[in-house]
Design a protein around this motif. Structure first.
Motif, PDB file in Angstrom:
ATOM      1  N   LEU A  17       0.828  -1.205   0.000  1.00  0.00           N
ATOM      2  CA  LEU A  17       0.000   0.000   0.000  1.00  0.00           C
ATOM      3  C   LEU A  17       0.864   1.257   0.000  1.00  0.00           C
ATOM      4  CD1 LEU A  17      -3.010   0.907   0.153  1.00  0.00           C
ATOM      5  CD2 LEU A  17      -2.701   1.106   2.622  1.00  0.00           C
ATOM      6  N   GLY A  18       2.002   1.180   0.678  1.00  0.00           N
ATOM      7  CA  GLY A  18       2.873   2.341   0.774  1.00  0.00           C
ATOM      8  C   GLY A  18       3.890   2.465  -0.336  1.00  0.00           C
ATOM      9  N   LEU A  19       3.865   1.540  -1.326  1.00  0.00           N
ATOM     10  CA  LEU A  19       4.851   1.581  -2.399  1.00  0.00           C
ATOM     11  C   LEU A  19       4.863   2.924  -3.133  1.00  0.00           C
ATOM     12  CD1 LEU A  19       7.000   0.158  -4.093  1.00  0.00           C
ATOM     13  CD2 LEU A  19       5.140  -0.802  -5.505  1.00  0.00           C
ATOM     14  N   PRO A  20       3.716   3.471  -3.562  1.00  0.00           N
ATOM     15  CA  PRO A  20       3.752   4.787  -4.225  1.00  0.00           C
ATOM     16  C   PRO A  20       4.329   5.877  -3.331  1.00  0.00           C
ATOM     17  CG  PRO A  20       1.648   3.713  -4.598  1.00  0.00           C
ATOM     18  CD  PRO A  20       2.345   2.911  -3.546  1.00  0.00           C
ATOM     19  N   THR A  21       4.041   5.805  -2.027  1.00  0.00           N
ATOM     20  CA  THR A  21       4.557   6.803  -1.094  1.00  0.00           C
ATOM     21  C   THR A  21       6.074   6.723  -1.005  1.00  0.00           C
ATOM     22  OG1 THR A  21       2.517   6.690   0.214  1.00  0.00           O
ATOM     23  CG2 THR A  21       4.450   7.621   1.302  1.00  0.00           C
ATOM     24  N   ARG A  22       6.606   5.494  -0.925  1.00  0.00           N
ATOM     25  CA  ARG A  22       8.052   5.320  -0.831  1.00  0.00           C
ATOM     26  C   ARG A  22       8.758   5.786  -2.112  1.00  0.00           C
ATOM     27  NH1 ARG A  22       9.446   0.210  -0.633  1.00  0.00           N
ATOM     28  NH2 ARG A  22       7.390  -0.773  -0.772  1.00  0.00           N
ATOM     29  N   GLN A  30       7.649   8.062  -4.261  1.00  0.00           N
ATOM     30  CA  GLN A  30       7.570   9.521  -4.324  1.00  0.00           C
ATOM     31  C   GLN A  30       8.585  10.165  -3.390  1.00  0.00           C
ATOM     32  OE1 GLN A  30       5.242  11.502  -6.389  1.00  0.00           O
ATOM     33  NE2 GLN A  30       6.995  12.806  -5.882  1.00  0.00           N
ATOM     34  N   ALA A  31       8.707   9.584  -2.186  1.00  0.00           N
ATOM     35  CA  ALA A  31       9.664  10.122  -1.219  1.00  0.00           C
ATOM     36  C   ALA A  31      11.094  10.001  -1.741  1.00  0.00           C
ATOM     37  CB  ALA A  31       9.523   9.400   0.113  1.00  0.00           C
ATOM     38  N   SER A  32      11.422   8.862  -2.411  1.00  0.00           N
ATOM     39  CA  SER A  32      12.760   8.665  -2.970  1.00  0.00           C
ATOM     40  C   SER A  32      13.056   9.682  -4.068  1.00  0.00           C
ATOM     41  CB  SER A  32      12.894   7.242  -3.518  1.00  0.00           C
ATOM     42  OG  SER A  32      12.750   6.286  -2.494  1.00  0.00           O
ATOM     43  N   VAL A  33      12.073   9.906  -4.938  1.00  0.00           N
ATOM     44  CA  VAL A  33      12.238  10.892  -6.019  1.00  0.00           C
ATOM     45  C   VAL A  33      12.445  12.284  -5.448  1.00  0.00           C
ATOM     46  CG1 VAL A  33      11.078  12.022  -7.947  1.00  0.00           C
ATOM     47  CG2 VAL A  33      10.971   9.529  -7.705  1.00  0.00           C
ATOM     48  N   ASN A  34      11.662  12.644  -4.438  1.00  0.00           N
ATOM     49  CA  ASN A  34      11.796  13.964  -3.821  1.00  0.00           C
ATOM     50  C   ASN A  34      13.177  14.146  -3.208  1.00  0.00           C
ATOM     51  OD1 ASN A  34       9.180  14.496  -4.553  1.00  0.00           O
ATOM     52  ND2 ASN A  34       8.308  14.144  -2.512  1.00  0.00           N
ATOM     53  N   ALA A  35      13.672  13.085  -2.536  1.00  0.00           N
ATOM     54  CA  ALA A  35      14.991  13.167  -1.899  1.00  0.00           C
ATOM     55  C   ALA A  35      16.088  13.302  -2.954  1.00  0.00           C
ATOM     56  CB  ALA A  35      15.224  11.920  -1.044  1.00  0.00           C
ATOM     57  N   ARG A  36      15.985  12.556  -4.062  1.00  0.00           N
ATOM     58  CA  ARG A  36      16.969  12.651  -5.135  1.00  0.00           C
ATOM     59  C   ARG A  36      16.995  14.050  -5.738  1.00  0.00           C
ATOM     60  NH1 ARG A  36      15.123   9.525 -10.059  1.00  0.00           N
ATOM     61  NH2 ARG A  36      14.014  11.522 -10.308  1.00  0.00           N
TER      62      ARG A  36
END
Length: 411
Positions: free
Chosen positions: A390-395, A397-403
């Motif tokens: 369920l949290g895959l899209p959240t993870r 998105q968070a990775s892209v934002n951090a990059r």
């Protein structure tokens, strides 16, 4: 006007329709006026109706018992849909389509040249009547006195009635605009036109179906309702037809101050209006049905049904009962009701409805699964994989934002 020889009038015996009969005869070359009253549960308002209609100038009066059809074909499907309009349980708007349908049927049988209703040019009922009439008789002429005559107020109507010796059951001090059927009673006008005025619930004669919660008993009343496929079939263990259940619930709910609703609502014609509604039995029935559905409907169906109930309520309020969309929504609702079978117990106390138990053979609730104690059928460790997926899209998105932040910092 000389072409109109016979008119069928939707007649209630109230101020508007009583005045309309002599007005029609005056303005349409002494045409014959046939009055039609649809009994949709307002039995106590039918006393002396024939005498009053004839005294006002009608050649005859039809009193049609439409109560069971009203309940089974209009009220119950709307209740099953969970539909309301801004909290109002749609009493008047449910009764207009069935009355218009019967008026058209009698007009055709009588060979009438026109039909007539007493709705004002400011209200919703003119739309409800006329859309229903158009559905069954698109060629029929519709006479609308409030959009034609010089009368501008209810006081002027009373002046006209007095000048023409028309018998009335109201006076200037009790001249609320009311509409009553088995499902509800509405109040508008007089002091209620100012939203700053508190409704006079304790005033003698204001409420007719209910009492003020302040005057309700100090001890609660329990009721049990049984449903089969969303239709109420028993009250307190006794099998009864739906109209009798509503009638009895009106008595029980009214005594306990249930179903009073004071609202400033948005009329179809664009203005806001203030009304007070009494719907004691209907309020109980809605709550019981809603509680039963919490057991028997899955999440997606329940949420979609709630969403569509807003549309359903607006269609009814706006006079679109016979529209293709309302019929399509009812088909959806009927399918959702296949498992809405069971029993609901409610506690009524001073205007409050308290859930006191619900049971269904189709219940989707599993105590064994939901329990805080040990149970079968659910392993708490299963939630780990569920949450990770369920949290895959959240993870991501968070990775892209951090990059992107890192890249921006490099610049």
């Amino acid at each position: 006007m000389s072409e109109i020889k016979k008119v069928v009038l939707a007649y209630s015996g109230g101020l508007d329709t009583s005045v309309i009969i002599p007005w029609l005869k005056e303005h349409y070359d002494n045409c014959e006026v046939i009055a039609v009253c649809g009994n949709v549960g307002q039995d106590d308002e039918l006393d002396d109706l024939k005498q009053r209609a004839v005294a006002s100038g009608a050649s005859k009066l039809y009193v049609e018992d439409l109560t069971d059809e009203f309940v089974n074909e209009f009220v119950i499907p709307t209740m099953q849909a969970g539909a309301d309009y801004e909290g109002y349980l749609l009493g008047t708007s449910l009764a207009r389509p069935i009355l218009a349908k019967r008026v058209v049927e009698i007009a055709k049988a009588e060979g009438a040249d026109a039909v007539c209703h007493g709705s004002t040019g400011k209200g919703n009922d003119q739309v409800r009547f006329e859309l229903a009439i158009m559905h069954f008789a698109p060629e029929m002429k519709i006479i609308t006195p409030w959009r034609e005559w010089d009368i501008q107020s209810r006081n002027e109507e009373i002046d006209y009635a007095e000048a023409h010796h028309i018998p009335l059951k109201i006076n200037r001090e009790t001249n609320y605009s009311k509409d009553k059927n088995l499902w509800h009673l509405s109040h508008e006008g007089l002091d209620l036109e100012d939203p700053g005025n508190e409704p006079q619930y304790e005033k003698e004669g204001f409420l007719e179906m209910s009492v003020s919660p302040l005057k309700a008993p100090d001890t609660p009343t329990y009721v049990e309702l049984d449903f089969e496929k969303g239709v109420p079939v028993k009250l307190n263990g006794k099998a009864m037809k739906s109209s009798d259940i509503i009638s009895k619930l009106n008595e029980i709910g009214g005594c306990n101050g249930i179903g009073l609703y004071d609202v400033v609502e948005n009329r179809l014609v664009g203005m806001k209006s203030r009304g007070v509604y009494e719907t004691p039995g209907g309020t109980i029935l809605y709550r019981a049905h809603e509680i039963l559905e919490t057991l028997t409907l899955d999440k997606k169906t329940a949420h979609k049904k709630k969403e569509l109930s807003i549309c359903f309520g607006e269609l009814v309020y706006d006079g679109q009962w016979f529209s293709p969309l309302r019929k399509a929504l009812s088909a959806f609702v009927t399918e959702t009701q296949q498992t809405v079978t069971g029993k609901v117990r409610l506690k009524l106390y001073k205007g409050n409805i308290i859930n006191s138990g619900v049971w269904s053979p189709y219940s989707l609730y599993s105590e064994d699964i939901v329990t805080f104690n040990e149970g079968e059928g659910y392993q708490q460790s299963d939630a780990t994989g569920f949450i990770r997926l369920l949290g895959l899209p959240t993870r991501i998105q968070a990775s892209v934002n951090a990059r992107n932040r890192r890249e921006a910092e490099k610049c």
